[in-house]
Design an enzyme around this catalytic site. Sequence first.
Site, PDB file in Angstrom:
ATOM      1  N   GLY A  74       0.628  -1.277   0.111  1.00 56.12           N
ATOM      2  CA  GLY A  74      -0.531   0.302  -0.306  1.00 56.12           C
ATOM      3  C   GLY A  74       0.642   1.369   0.121  1.00 56.12           C
ATOM      4  O   GLY A  74       0.589   2.384  -0.487  1.00 56.12           O
TER       5      GLY A  74
ATOM      6  N   PRO B 290       5.031  -5.714  -0.769  1.00 53.90           N
ATOM      7  CA  PRO B 290       4.260  -4.041  -1.394  1.00 53.90           C
ATOM      8  C   PRO B 290       4.288  -4.242  -2.809  1.00 53.90           C
ATOM      9  O   PRO B 290       4.509  -5.462  -3.706  1.00 53.90           O
ATOM     10  CB  PRO B 290       5.777  -3.663  -1.207  1.00 53.90           C
ATOM     11  CG  PRO B 290       6.830  -4.577  -0.882  1.00 53.90           C
ATOM     12  CD  PRO B 290       5.595  -5.706  -0.577  1.00 53.90           C
ATOM     13  N   GLY B 291       3.702  -3.630  -3.782  1.00 59.25           N
ATOM     14  CA  GLY B 291       3.869  -3.661  -5.612  1.00 59.25           C
ATOM     15  C   GLY B 291       4.370  -2.555  -5.758  1.00 59.25           C
ATOM     16  O   GLY B 291       4.887  -2.446  -6.341  1.00 59.25           O
ATOM     17  N   ARG B 292       3.026  -1.280  -6.036  1.00 59.78           N
ATOM     18  CA  ARG B 292       3.361  -0.385  -6.615  1.00 59.78           C
ATOM     19  C   ARG B 292       4.497   0.367  -5.541  1.00 59.78           C
ATOM     20  O   ARG B 292       5.365   1.160  -7.141  1.00 59.78           O
ATOM     21  CB  ARG B 292       2.189   0.431  -6.217  1.00 59.78           C
ATOM     22  CG  ARG B 292       2.234   1.808  -7.163  1.00 59.78           C
ATOM     23  CD  ARG B 292       1.449   2.531  -5.890  1.00 59.78           C
ATOM     24  NE  ARG B 292      -0.198   2.489  -5.970  1.00 59.78           N
ATOM     25  CZ  ARG B 292      -1.228   2.303  -6.921  1.00 59.78           C
ATOM     26  NH1 ARG B 292      -1.308   2.921  -7.873  1.00 59.78           N
ATOM     27  NH2 ARG B 292      -2.554   1.143  -6.358  1.00 59.78           N
TER      28      ARG B 292
ATOM     29  N   ARG C 188      -5.619   2.874 -15.350  1.00 57.19           N
ATOM     30  CA  ARG C 188      -6.087   3.652 -14.394  1.00 57.19           C
ATOM     31  C   ARG C 188      -6.700   5.095 -14.116  1.00 57.19           C
ATOM     32  O   ARG C 188      -7.423   5.106 -14.006  1.00 57.19           O
ATOM     33  CB  ARG C 188      -4.555   3.912 -13.741  1.00 57.19           C
ATOM     34  CG  ARG C 188      -3.737   2.526 -13.629  1.00 57.19           C
ATOM     35  CD  ARG C 188      -2.345   2.572 -12.509  1.00 57.19           C
ATOM     36  NE  ARG C 188      -2.636   3.250 -10.806  1.00 57.19           N
ATOM     37  CZ  ARG C 188      -2.525   4.581 -10.136  1.00 57.19           C
ATOM     38  NH1 ARG C 188      -1.970   5.537 -11.954  1.00 57.19           N
ATOM     39  NH2 ARG C 188      -2.619   4.940  -9.408  1.00 57.19           N
TER      40      ARG C 188
ATOM     41  N   CYS D  90     -12.771   4.392 -28.085  1.00 56.52           N
ATOM     42  CA  CYS D  90     -14.395   4.832 -27.748  1.00 56.52           C
ATOM     43  C   CYS D  90     -15.340   5.502 -26.852  1.00 56.52           C
ATOM     44  O   CYS D  90     -16.427   4.411 -26.417  1.00 56.52           O
ATOM     45  CB  CYS D  90     -15.463   4.258 -29.094  1.00 56.52           C
ATOM     46  SG  CYS D  90     -14.705   3.949 -30.945  1.00 56.52           S
ATOM     47  N   GLU D  91     -14.437   5.480 -25.618  1.00 55.53           N
ATOM     48  CA  GLU D  91     -15.176   6.322 -24.491  1.00 55.53           C
ATOM     49  C   GLU D  91     -15.032   7.196 -24.681  1.00 55.53           C
ATOM     50  O   GLU D  91     -13.678   7.522 -24.409  1.00 55.53           O
ATOM     51  CB  GLU D  91     -14.775   5.183 -23.200  1.00 55.53           C
ATOM     52  CG  GLU D  91     -14.847   3.919 -23.686  1.00 55.53           C
ATOM     53  CD  GLU D  91     -16.427   3.524 -22.910  1.00 55.53           C
ATOM     54  OE1 GLU D  91     -17.090   4.539 -22.540  1.00 55.53           O
ATOM     55  OE2 GLU D  91     -17.487   2.832 -23.717  1.00 55.53           O
TER      56      GLU D  91
ATOM     57  N   TYR E 285       0.595  -1.432 -11.810  1.00 61.14           N
ATOM     58  CA  TYR E 285      -1.278  -1.698 -12.252  1.00 61.14           C
ATOM     59  C   TYR E 285      -1.641  -1.402 -13.797  1.00 61.14           C
ATOM     60  O   TYR E 285      -2.594  -0.245 -13.979  1.00 61.14           O
ATOM     61  CB  TYR E 285      -2.482  -1.035 -11.390  1.00 61.14           C
ATOM     62  CG  TYR E 285      -2.083  -1.775  -9.863  1.00 61.14           C
ATOM     63  CD1 TYR E 285      -3.116  -2.569  -9.431  1.00 61.14           C
ATOM     64  CD2 TYR E 285      -1.696  -1.212  -9.286  1.00 61.14           C
ATOM     65  CE1 TYR E 285      -1.819  -3.454  -8.322  1.00 61.14           C
ATOM     66  CE2 TYR E 285      -0.957  -1.232  -7.766  1.00 61.14           C
ATOM     67  CZ  TYR E 285      -0.592  -2.971  -7.649  1.00 61.14           C
ATOM     68  OH  TYR E 285      -1.304  -3.584  -6.147  1.00 61.14           O
TER      69      TYR E 285
HETATM   70  C1  LIG Z   1      -3.930  -8.114  -0.104  1.00 61.40           C
HETATM   71  C2  LIG Z   1      -2.780  -7.075  -0.459  1.00 61.40           C
HETATM   72  N1  LIG Z   1      -1.768  -7.199  -0.838  1.00 61.40           N
HETATM   73  C3  LIG Z   1      -0.401  -6.359  -1.718  1.00 61.40           C
HETATM   74  C4  LIG Z   1      -1.394  -5.290  -2.139  1.00 61.40           C
HETATM   75  C5  LIG Z   1       0.052  -4.626  -2.988  1.00 61.40           C
HETATM   76  O1  LIG Z   1      -0.681  -3.082  -3.291  1.00 61.40           O
HETATM   77  P1  LIG Z   1       0.323  -1.844  -3.161  1.00 61.40           P
HETATM   78  O2  LIG Z   1       0.351  -2.057  -5.008  1.00 61.40           O
HETATM   79  O3  LIG Z   1      -0.342  -1.141  -3.219  1.00 61.40           O
HETATM   80  O4  LIG Z   1       1.647  -1.730  -2.616  1.00 61.40           O
HETATM   81  C6  LIG Z   1      -2.636  -5.209  -2.513  1.00 61.40           C
HETATM   82  C7  LIG Z   1      -2.189  -4.120  -3.458  1.00 61.40           C
HETATM   83  O5  LIG Z   1      -4.512  -3.850  -3.582  1.00 61.40           O
HETATM   84  C8  LIG Z   1      -3.289  -6.261  -1.492  1.00 61.40           C
HETATM   85  O6  LIG Z   1      -4.468  -6.219  -2.387  1.00 61.40           O
END
Ligand SMILES: Cc1ncc(COP(=O)(O)O)c(C=O)c1O
Length: 412
Positions: free
Chosen positions: A240, A275-277, A309, A339-340, A367
């Site tokens: 997050g 972490p992802g983003r 996004r 077309c939106e 994403y």
């Molecule tokens: C359970 C869970 N973990 C981790 C993440 C990764 O979140 P972020 O990309 O914001 O770090 C998400 C994203 O929605 C999630 O649902």
Amino acid sequence: MDFFAYKNNKLYCEDVDLQDIAMECGTPCYVYSKKTLERHVEVYKNAFKTKNNLICFSVKSLSNISILELINKNGCGFDVVSGGELKRTLYIGADPKKIIFSGVGKSYDEILLGIQEGILSFNVESEAEVYRIEEIASLQNKIVDVAIRFNPEVDSGGHEYIKTGRKGDKFGISSDDSVLKIANYIYESKNLNLVGLACHIGSQIMDLESYRLTAKNIKELSIKIKEIGNKLDFLDLGGGLGIPYENDKTPSPQDLISIIEAELMDVEQRIVLEPGRSISGNAGVLLTKVEYIKDNFLIADAAMNDLLRPALYKAKHDVWSLTESKAIDQVWTIVGPVCESADVIAKDHPINADVGDILAIKTAGAYGFVMSSNYNSRVRPAEILVDGQTFNIVRSRESFDDLIKNEINLND
Ligand SMILES: Cc1ncc(COP(=O)(O)O)c(C=O)c1O
């Protein structure tokens, strides 16, 4: 920090001129920087003062197998939310004992696969899921490790669609009483073992106070769970952390981890983060060519099917020209061909551009491609990974054959 920067007025990814990639691979295409991904993983890993923690990269943010392999080599585990994501991580040889399976709707087959592979934990999100996992575990004659995902009732800010940690959100278990009831049930179960407590409060979070409160809540709840008799191995605070989409000041992984560690100083469990983003976001750009100019619109060849996004979350992305300008004297609304009316990449954006120019939509690594679709029968873009002076296609641009390959013409 990322490795996209101007050198001699030309925009580079590491040591590759992005214009060369656009010429060779065509547009639209996603370009990722290996160095940036590696650096972000290192920053997370080195930020911990305590040992034996685990970073589980959130596969949903960027799931190309070459990228997952790179992240695996750099020592991360993975957070997956579907059988498909689980299979991707197994395919690249990830250690199942570093894989966490989250998500509210795990199917029978997905659970079975996770059990057979012996993953680190299913982060369970409902009582019904606990019963299902127990039933499959019993049929398989196994004891399965699970963690309970609870909602710490923290409102983390950000877009409504990416908040997840409040009571009443569809994710996690909302009341402490329910969590304790489930923990009790698992303690009594012959086929389940409670190994963790988990939460994920949302995405693109800028305010670290939400994490401090979350860490405080998870610690308090873990103490109550311990009193039941369960021995927890980890506390998982999810992902997050926010990133700078528009040059905004964002907290760093070090800031995040020092706040969490301060709050969890005296706990015996290891800390898990997902972490992802903050690992993949600014490791990628989407290159797009200006096809037409009409009024104040730059009509580009990338669209909402390539990068959803802005249309989905009203998300903002900075857009850079591949040639640096000393002074910017133009303002454009950059749109795609879908077309939106929602197909707007950036509104009223200052940038000097002309027909035929290539633009880089910044911070598109997370994403981005993973949310792409074939809407309007548009083929999905290529993905390219840059490593120093070289670049490789890690997913080819789709073709018309790809578009129709699962369709059946009843007249044939
Ligand atoms: C359970 C869970 N973990 C981790 C993440 C990764 O979140 P972020 O990309 O914001 O770090 C998400 C994203 O929605 C999630 O649902």
